[in-house]
Motif scaffolding. Structure first.
Motif, PDB file in Angstrom:
ATOM      1  N   MET A 163       3.134  -9.051 -13.040  1.00 11.87           N
ATOM      2  CA  MET A 163       3.584  -8.915 -11.644  1.00 11.87           C
ATOM      3  C   MET A 163       5.009  -8.379 -11.607  1.00 11.87           C
ATOM      4  N   THR A 164       5.171  -7.228 -10.970  1.00  7.29           N
ATOM      5  CA  THR A 164       6.507  -6.649 -10.815  1.00  7.29           C
ATOM      6  C   THR A 164       7.171  -7.219  -9.574  1.00  7.29           C
ATOM      7  N   PRO A 165       8.383  -7.766  -9.705  1.00  3.69           N
ATOM      8  CA  PRO A 165       9.033  -8.357  -8.533  1.00  3.69           C
ATOM      9  C   PRO A 165       9.503  -7.299  -7.540  1.00  3.69           C
ATOM     10  N   SER A 166       8.982  -7.354  -6.327  1.00  3.94           N
ATOM     11  CA  SER A 166       9.394  -6.436  -5.268  1.00  3.94           C
ATOM     12  C   SER A 166       9.033  -7.061  -3.936  1.00  3.94           C
ATOM     13  N   GLN A 167       9.733  -6.655  -2.890  1.00  3.02           N
ATOM     14  CA  GLN A 167       9.404  -7.177  -1.572  1.00  3.02           C
ATOM     15  C   GLN A 167       8.053  -6.647  -1.101  1.00  3.02           C
ATOM     16  N   ALA A 168       7.712  -5.431  -1.498  1.00  2.00           N
ATOM     17  CA  ALA A 168       6.400  -4.895  -1.136  1.00  2.00           C
ATOM     18  C   ALA A 168       5.299  -5.747  -1.749  1.00  2.00           C
ATOM     19  N   GLY A 169       5.495  -6.145  -3.014  1.00  2.00           N
ATOM     20  CA  GLY A 169       4.525  -7.005  -3.679  1.00  2.00           C
ATOM     21  C   GLY A 169       4.448  -8.383  -3.047  1.00  2.00           C
ATOM     22  N   ALA A 170       5.626  -8.899  -2.624  1.00  2.00           N
ATOM     23  CA  ALA A 170       5.633 -10.196  -1.941  1.00  2.00           C
ATOM     24  C   ALA A 170       4.883 -10.114  -0.621  1.00  2.00           C
ATOM     25  N   ALA A 171       5.003  -8.975   0.056  1.00  2.00           N
ATOM     26  CA  ALA A 171       4.359  -8.810   1.361  1.00  2.00           C
ATOM     27  C   ALA A 171       2.849  -8.684   1.243  1.00  2.00           C
ATOM     28  N   ASP A 172       2.381  -7.952   0.218  1.00  2.00           N
ATOM     29  CA  ASP A 172       0.926  -7.733   0.128  1.00  2.00           C
ATOM     30  C   ASP A 172       0.217  -8.765  -0.748  1.00  2.00           C
ATOM     31  N   GLY A 173       0.988  -9.701  -1.315  1.00  2.00           N
ATOM     32  CA  GLY A 173       0.385 -10.782  -2.080  1.00  2.00           C
ATOM     33  C   GLY A 173       0.200 -10.499  -3.555  1.00  2.00           C
ATOM     34  N   SER A 174       0.534  -9.284  -4.015  1.00  2.00           N
ATOM     35  CA  SER A 174       0.373  -8.971  -5.433  1.00  2.00           C
ATOM     36  C   SER A 174       1.444  -9.643  -6.290  1.00  2.00           C
ATOM     37  N   TYR A 175       2.586  -9.958  -5.700  1.00  2.00           N
ATOM     38  CA  TYR A 175       3.620 -10.754  -6.378  1.00  2.00           C
ATOM     39  C   TYR A 175       3.586 -12.143  -5.760  1.00  2.00           C
ATOM     40  N   LYS A 176       3.313 -13.141  -6.573  1.00  2.00           N
ATOM     41  CA  LYS A 176       2.964 -14.458  -6.045  1.00  2.00           C
ATOM     42  C   LYS A 176       4.079 -15.501  -6.093  1.00  2.00           C
TER      43      LYS A 176
END
Length: 275
Positions: free
Chosen positions: A218-231
């Motif tokens: 999981m790459t840390p990013s706000q986009a990932g936090a928003a779409d659920g790919s970063y948990k």
């Protein structure tokens, strides 16, 4: 002529309405609002405070950190109008102080190292062993032959609670040799100055001075936090003692306004809107 005057008056009223903005709510207000608590919130709180005080010099807003535990304690004891937390309130806190809570943004928590570090990715198991003090040298992870400098946050930190609950595993131990810092800003400074350091910050604090670690792919990013790919994520909360009124209520409403949304985005977070 009357028709023309009527049309002009109607147009004038429409323009006045169109020009009305979120800061208009503060026109007839005055007084002081003190805010304290979670340090991740500070850029948003200060951005809103700056706009409000510029619009109305009769209003004074102070913003301080201290961590989520401090936010709960100070608002609960009536020392501040808003106490910020980077975690949900505990049932005991709500019962003890009669707190009301207002989530306003999503933030991720990133594991970070100094940009000079060759290590780019870790598994959760490796991270657990690092913070437990079982892995003590970067060469064990494919990095330089250098001792690992551990950095963590203080007890009561919302960032620490999310890190330990989601980046580590339940019950994971923290090495007693970890250096403890009391804010995201202090963590950022420590990691940037120590080539062998590892710690964690809110994703909104990532910049060229830090390198975010890929954790379990999981790459840390706000986009990932928003779409659920970063948990490894959390909500940011404003909390008040009882239902907010007056200036406090207006401030909270402003955070949920179109202006507030832009301030939240600029700080690197994801607005939730009013829940």
């Amino acid at each position: 002529m009357r028709r023309i005057l009527g049309l002009c008056l109607g147009l004038s009223l429409m323009l006045g309405t169109a020009q009305a903005g979120p800061l208009d709510a503060f026109k007839n207000l005055s007084g002081t609002l003190d805010i304290a608590g979670g340090t991740a919130h500070i850029p948003v709180m200060k951005g809103a405070a700056k706009n409000i005080m510029a619009a109305n010099p009769k209003i004074r807003i102070t913003v301080a950190g201290g961590g989520s535990g401090v936010g709960v304690q100070k608002v609960g004891e009536g020392l501040v109008g808003i106490g910020n937390t980077g975690r949900p309130l505990k049932d005991a806190e709500v019962a003890k102080y009669g707190l009301h809570t207002f989530p306003f943004a999503i933030d991720g928590v990133a594991v970070v190292v100094n940009p000079a570090n060759a290590v780019n990715a870790l598994s959760k198991a490796q991270l657990v062993d690092i913070f437990a003090g079982k892995i003590t040298n970067w060469k064990e992870l494919g990095g330089a032959d250098a001792p690992i400098s551990l950095y963590s946050r203080e007890d009561g930190s919302g960032t620490r609670e999310v890190f330990e609950g989601k980046a580590l595993v339940k019950g994971a131990q923290l090495s007693p040799r970890a250096n403890v810092v009391n804010s995201n800003g202090a963590m950022k400074t420590a990691i940037a100055q120590d080539a062998n350091a590892i710690g964690y910050v809110g994703i909104g604090h990532l910049d060229a001075k830090l390198k975010g670690i890929v954790l379990d792919g999981m790459t840390p990013s706000q986009a990932g936090a928003a779409d659920g790919s970063y948990k490894v994520t959390r909500l940011l909360f404003m909390n008040t003692k009882g239902a907010p009124e007056g200036l406090t209520r207006a401030f909270i409403d402003y955070i949920y306004s179109s202006d507030g949304t832009e301030i939240i985005k600029k700080a690197g977070y994801i607005p939730t809107g009013r829940k």
